[in-house]
Design a protein around this motif. Structure first.
Motif, PDB file in Angstrom:
ATOM      1  N   LYS A  19      90.924  22.019 133.285  1.00 12.55           N
ATOM      2  CA  LYS A  19      90.348  21.969 134.495  1.00 12.55           C
ATOM      3  C   LYS A  19      89.665  20.230 134.801  1.00 12.55           C
ATOM      4  N   TYR A  20      89.196  19.928 133.615  1.00 10.00           N
ATOM      5  CA  TYR A  20      88.380  18.715 133.134  1.00 10.00           C
ATOM      6  C   TYR A  20      89.132  17.430 132.489  1.00 10.00           C
ATOM      7  N   HIS A  21      90.856  17.425 133.063  1.00  6.36           N
ATOM      8  CA  HIS A  21      91.234  16.751 132.917  1.00  6.36           C
ATOM      9  C   HIS A  21      91.629  15.180 133.451  1.00  6.36           C
ATOM     10  N   ASP A  22      91.412  15.839 134.395  1.00  2.00           N
ATOM     11  CA  ASP A  22      91.879  14.541 135.797  1.00  2.00           C
ATOM     12  C   ASP A  22      90.642  13.869 136.482  1.00  2.00           C
ATOM     13  N   SER A  23      91.128  13.156 136.976  1.00  3.01           N
ATOM     14  CA  SER A  23      90.579  11.723 137.627  1.00  3.01           C
ATOM     15  C   SER A  23      89.101  12.468 138.047  1.00  3.01           C
ATOM     16  N   ALA A  24      89.511  13.709 139.361  1.00  3.36           N
ATOM     17  CA  ALA A  24      88.892  13.962 139.741  1.00  3.36           C
ATOM     18  C   ALA A  24      87.525  14.810 139.137  1.00  3.36           C
ATOM     19  N   ALA A  25      88.006  15.107 137.733  1.00  3.06           N
ATOM     20  CA  ALA A  25      86.530  15.915 136.576  1.00  3.06           C
ATOM     21  C   ALA A  25      85.332  15.510 137.054  1.00  3.06           C
ATOM     22  N   ALA A  26      84.739  14.275 137.209  1.00  2.00           N
ATOM     23  CA  ALA A  26      83.505  14.050 136.927  1.00  2.00           C
ATOM     24  C   ALA A  26      82.350  14.724 138.097  1.00  2.00           C
ATOM     25  N   GLU A  27      83.649  13.957 139.306  1.00  2.74           N
ATOM     26  CA  GLU A  27      83.313  13.930 140.549  1.00  2.74           C
ATOM     27  C   GLU A  27      83.082  15.472 141.296  1.00  2.74           C
ATOM     28  N   ASP A  64      86.026   1.933 131.661  1.00  4.23           N
ATOM     29  CA  ASP A  64      86.120   0.063 131.144  1.00  4.23           C
ATOM     30  C   ASP A  64      86.164   0.565 129.565  1.00  4.23           C
ATOM     31  N   PHE A  65      86.053   1.628 129.228  1.00  2.00           N
ATOM     32  CA  PHE A  65      86.576   1.821 127.824  1.00  2.00           C
ATOM     33  C   PHE A  65      87.732   2.416 127.623  1.00  2.00           C
ATOM     34  N   ASP A  66      88.794   2.004 128.848  1.00  2.00           N
ATOM     35  CA  ASP A  66      90.243   2.584 128.933  1.00  2.00           C
ATOM     36  C   ASP A  66      90.424   4.559 128.041  1.00  2.00           C
ATOM     37  N   LYS A  67      89.482   4.612 128.225  1.00  2.00           N
ATOM     38  CA  LYS A  67      89.455   6.647 128.181  1.00  2.00           C
ATOM     39  C   LYS A  67      89.651   7.663 129.049  1.00  2.00           C
ATOM     40  N   GLU A  68      91.549   7.411 130.045  1.00  2.00           N
ATOM     41  CA  GLU A  68      91.555   7.885 130.807  1.00  2.00           C
ATOM     42  C   GLU A  68      92.030   8.626 130.956  1.00  2.00           C
ATOM     43  N   SER A  69      92.526   9.777 129.271  1.00  2.00           N
ATOM     44  CA  SER A  69      93.317  10.919 129.625  1.00  2.00           C
ATOM     45  C   SER A  69      92.291  11.712 128.657  1.00  2.00           C
ATOM     46  N   GLY A  70      92.925  12.336 128.509  1.00  2.00           N
ATOM     47  CA  GLY A  70      92.432  13.488 128.345  1.00  2.00           C
ATOM     48  C   GLY A  70      91.359  14.397 128.997  1.00  2.00           C
ATOM     49  N   ILE A  71      90.082  14.887 127.704  1.00  2.00           N
ATOM     50  CA  ILE A  71      89.055  15.431 128.617  1.00  2.00           C
ATOM     51  C   ILE A  71      88.109  14.488 129.370  1.00  2.00           C
ATOM     52  N   ARG A  72      87.696  14.466 130.241  1.00  2.00           N
ATOM     53  CA  ARG A  72      86.881  13.566 131.281  1.00  2.00           C
ATOM     54  C   ARG A  72      85.253  13.916 131.174  1.00  2.00           C
ATOM     55  N   VAL A  73      84.498  15.462 130.896  1.00  2.00           N
ATOM     56  CA  VAL A  73      83.173  15.688 131.031  1.00  2.00           C
ATOM     57  C   VAL A  73      83.553  17.017 130.287  1.00  2.00           C
ATOM     58  N   ARG A  74      82.063  17.114 129.678  1.00  2.00           N
ATOM     59  CA  ARG A  74      81.839  18.346 129.024  1.00  2.00           C
ATOM     60  C   ARG A  74      80.479  18.812 130.050  1.00  2.00           C
ATOM     61  N   HIS A  75      81.229  20.387 130.096  1.00  3.22           N
ATOM     62  CA  HIS A  75      79.956  21.085 131.233  1.00  3.22           C
ATOM     63  C   HIS A  75      79.603  22.089 130.041  1.00  3.22           C
ATOM     64  N   MET A  76      77.593  22.144 130.343  1.00  3.36           N
ATOM     65  CA  MET A  76      77.506  23.284 129.851  1.00  3.36           C
ATOM     66  C   MET A  76      76.327  23.877 130.641  1.00  3.36           C
ATOM     67  N   ILE A  77      76.041  25.093 130.411  1.00  4.80           N
ATOM     68  CA  ILE A  77      75.096  25.888 130.774  1.00  4.80           C
ATOM     69  C   ILE A  77      74.208  26.368 129.928  1.00  4.80           C
ATOM     70  N   LEU A  78      72.844  26.569 130.643  1.00  4.96           N
ATOM     71  CA  LEU A  78      71.813  27.394 130.173  1.00  4.96           C
ATOM     72  C   LEU A  78      71.179  28.293 130.499  1.00  4.96           C
ATOM     73  N   SER A  79      70.939  29.761 129.965  1.00  4.67           N
ATOM     74  CA  SER A  79      70.601  30.252 130.761  1.00  4.67           C
ATOM     75  C   SER A  79      69.662  31.244 129.671  1.00  4.67           C
ATOM     76  N   PHE A  80      68.859  31.990 130.593  1.00  3.64           N
ATOM     77  CA  PHE A  80      67.853  33.020 129.824  1.00  3.64           C
ATOM     78  C   PHE A  80      67.583  34.621 130.724  1.00  3.64           C
ATOM     79  N   SER A  81      66.847  34.896 129.292  1.00  3.45           N
ATOM     80  CA  SER A  81      66.809  36.540 130.165  1.00  3.45           C
ATOM     81  C   SER A  81      65.911  36.245 130.989  1.00  3.45           C
ATOM     82  N   PRO A  82      65.987  37.789 131.984  1.00  2.71           N
ATOM     83  CA  PRO A  82      65.126  38.306 132.396  1.00  2.71           C
ATOM     84  C   PRO A  82      63.415  38.415 131.915  1.00  2.71           C
TER      85      PRO A  82
END
Length: 159
Positions: A19-27, A64-82
């Motif tokens: 899911k996060y490997h393509d050129s549209a991942a960040a967007e 700019d760093f020519d790192k356009e392959s592989g995973i592009r972003v890391r998506h994290m969720i921080l959740s809390f109990s009621p």
């Protein structure tokens, strides 16, 4: 204790890309977390990016760093109990304010090394924080390796 979840998908059987490997991942993931319907009170922020165009800036750094392959972003969720939410505030707005402060603290862990943006989502029963990090180090150009040690160190930092 808040729950930290890192969202990722295994490689697709047909394309070989996750899911996060393509050129549209960040967007796509940044658009999702910054969706105004999810962030009613606009509790959003970032480090190393202008929050009005974080995906663009993340993609530029990656190019700019020519790192356009592989995973592009890391998506994290921080959740809390009621119960944790009740300790954070008496109203949903008060809780959202506290989560905004927690999010600012949380992203400081990666600040100076990685571009990162966050949003407090208020569209569900339980409020939660989304964070999206560019996996390209803005100083060295090296990619984030995603080791378990870093996950546990970040979790410890949050606690």
């Amino acid at each position: 204790m808040p729950v930290l979840k890192v969202i990722h998908e295994e490689a697709c059987y047909f394309s070989g890309e996750g899911k996060y490997h393509d050129s549209a991942a960040a967007e796509s993931v940044v658009s999702y977390i910054l969706n105004p319907e999810k962030t009613r009170n606009n509790f959003i922020g970032g480090r190393g990016v202008n929050v009005s165009q974080p995906a663009y800036e993340m993609n530029r750094l990656t190019e700019d760093f020519d790192k356009e392959s592989g995973i592009r972003v890391r998506h994290m969720i921080l959740s809390f109990s009621p119960q944790e939410e009740r300790r954070l505030g008496n109203t949903r707005y008060d809780v959202a304010v506290m989560l905004d402060r927690i999010a600012q603290y949380a992203i400081s862990y990666y600040a100076g090394e990685y571009q990162i943006v966050y949003a407090v989502h208020e569209d569900t029963r339980h409020l939660h924080i989304h964070m999206v990090m560019n996996v390209v180090n803005c100083r060295t150009g090296k990619k984030y390796d995603g080791r378990k040690q870093d996950y546990y160190a970040f979790q410890s930092f949050l606690n």
